[in-house]
Design a protein around this motif. Structure first.
Motif, PDB file in Angstrom:
ATOM      1  N   THR A 176       3.884   2.919  -5.150  1.00 45.38           N
ATOM      2  CA  THR A 176       5.085   2.591  -4.373  1.00 45.38           C
ATOM      3  C   THR A 176       5.702   1.286  -4.852  1.00 45.38           C
ATOM      4  OG1 THR A 176       4.144   3.746  -2.466  1.00 45.38           O
ATOM      5  CG2 THR A 176       6.001   2.270  -2.048  1.00 45.38           C
ATOM      6  N   GLU A 219       0.853  -1.177   0.000  1.00 41.45           N
ATOM      7  CA  GLU A 219       0.000   0.000   0.000  1.00 41.45           C
ATOM      8  C   GLU A 219       0.891   1.228   0.000  1.00 41.45           C
ATOM      9  OE1 GLU A 219      -2.584  -0.075   3.346  1.00 41.45           O
ATOM     10  OE2 GLU A 219      -3.695  -1.838   2.670  1.00 41.45           O
ATOM     11  N   ASP A 220       0.421   2.308  -0.599  1.00 41.50           N
ATOM     12  CA  ASP A 220       1.190   3.544  -0.557  1.00 41.50           C
ATOM     13  C   ASP A 220       1.266   4.030   0.884  1.00 41.50           C
ATOM     14  OD1 ASP A 220       1.639   3.744  -3.368  1.00 41.50           O
ATOM     15  OD2 ASP A 220      -0.411   4.475  -3.619  1.00 41.50           O
ATOM     16  N   LYS A 221       2.470   4.413   1.325  1.00 40.26           N
ATOM     17  CA  LYS A 221       2.663   4.864   2.706  1.00 40.26           C
ATOM     18  C   LYS A 221       2.275   6.330   2.886  1.00 40.26           C
ATOM     19  CE  LYS A 221       6.398   3.214   4.829  1.00 40.26           C
ATOM     20  NZ  LYS A 221       7.808   2.811   5.090  1.00 40.26           N
ATOM     21  N   TYR A 222       2.293   7.092   1.787  1.00 40.33           N
ATOM     22  CA  TYR A 222       2.039   8.526   1.867  1.00 40.33           C
ATOM     23  C   TYR A 222       1.133   8.952   0.722  1.00 40.33           C
ATOM     24  CZ  TYR A 222       6.044   8.050   4.911  1.00 40.33           C
ATOM     25  OH  TYR A 222       6.880   7.627   5.902  1.00 40.33           O
ATOM     26  N   LYS A 234       3.802  10.208  -3.521  1.00 38.65           N
ATOM     27  CA  LYS A 234       3.919   9.014  -2.672  1.00 38.65           C
ATOM     28  C   LYS A 234       5.215   8.965  -1.862  1.00 38.65           C
ATOM     29  CE  LYS A 234      -0.009   7.794  -4.345  1.00 38.65           C
ATOM     30  NZ  LYS A 234      -1.225   8.115  -3.559  1.00 38.65           N
ATOM     31  N   TYR A 293      10.640  -1.210   1.203  1.00 35.93           N
ATOM     32  CA  TYR A 293       9.353  -0.612   1.592  1.00 35.93           C
ATOM     33  C   TYR A 293       9.368  -0.210   3.066  1.00 35.93           C
ATOM     34  CZ  TYR A 293       4.320  -0.191   2.366  1.00 35.93           C
ATOM     35  OH  TYR A 293       3.054   0.269   2.710  1.00 35.93           O
ATOM     36  N   ASP A 294       9.888  -1.072   3.916  1.00 37.56           N
ATOM     37  CA  ASP A 294       9.863  -0.820   5.362  1.00 37.56           C
ATOM     38  C   ASP A 294      10.858   0.245   5.799  1.00 37.56           C
ATOM     39  OD1 ASP A 294       7.903  -2.741   5.693  1.00 37.56           O
ATOM     40  OD2 ASP A 294       9.315  -4.342   6.222  1.00 37.56           O
TER      41      ASP A 294
END
Length: 232
Positions: free
Chosen positions: A138, A3-6, A175, A209-210
């Protein structure tokens, strides 16, 4: 998968990119093994010479500056192979046999068994189009970043070019920013080596990603006052 974080506006994401530009250039230089410090990087970008630095390291930083400027100034342009070539033109200027054009000879990657093939232009265009069809932005950016590095499209500067291209994808859609913080470089390189040998994105994409997607958090009470908080 991700999922997009921003979820930022284009203006907010450009603000973020400009706010973090010295840090991002420093991290990219360190990722390439340049022997520079953060203060060195800032001093060079401020136009002041730094004693006892290799000219090649200084050139990496100045080239990254120019590549970031091109990216931000042209953020609304469509991303495609021509855009990636233009980024490489700035990144690898005066460093490689040719810059801003696809590699037309063989290269190897230190420390891995995998040998990338000589890129075919139409195949590269098809691969880029397939990556750009990934729905989640992302995930799209991370996939391009990894694909670009592994395929070694250019004679030199493939990591720097790929990370800038991934940021073009992210910033255009609000993003966030992709950068590899210095504290994660060793783990990133370990995972990247395994990815080079296996072409298994799962070896590294979740780690990126993390740990390597950064953004701008707008708190409700701050947003009312027009204030913003960076999340690094």
């Amino acid at each position: 998968m991700f999922e997009d974080k921003y979820n930022l506006t284009l203006e907010q994401n450009i603000f973020l990119a400009k706010k973090l530009i010295v840090e991002n250039i420093y991290y990219s230089a360190r990722l390439e093994g340049c022997n520079v410090t953060f203060p060195d990087t800032k001093t060079i970008l401020d136009g002041v010479s730094v004693a006892n630095l290799k000219m090649s390291d200084v050139e990496v930083i100045l080239n990254l500056r120019d590549a970031w400027k091109y990216l931000i100034d042209n953020i609304e342009k469509t991303f495609d192979l021509d855009f990636a070539c233009k980024i490489n033109y700035f990144v690898a200027r005066n460093e490689s046999l040719e810059w801003g054009v696809l590699r037309n000879g063989n290269v190897s990657i230190s420390g891995v068994d995998y040998v990338p093939s000589i890129p075919n232009k139409q195949d590269v265009i098809d691969d880029i189009n397939e990556i750009l069809s990934i729905e989640n932005v992302t995930e799209r950016a991370i996939r391009y970043f990894l694909w670009g590095m592994r395929n070694q499209l250019f004679w030199d500067g493939n990591k720097r070019t790929s990370i800038l291209c991934a940021n073009k994808i992210l910033i255009s859609e609000g993003k966030g920013i992709l950068s590899i913080p210095e504290k994660h470089i060793r783990e990133f390189n370990i995972r990247l080596t395994e990815f080079y040998n296996t072409n298994e994105y799962s070896k590294i994409d979740s780690f990126i990603y993390d740990n390597c997607i950064h953004g701008l958090v707008l708190k409700q009470e701050q947003a009312r006052e027009g204030e913003e908080e960076l999340e690094i």
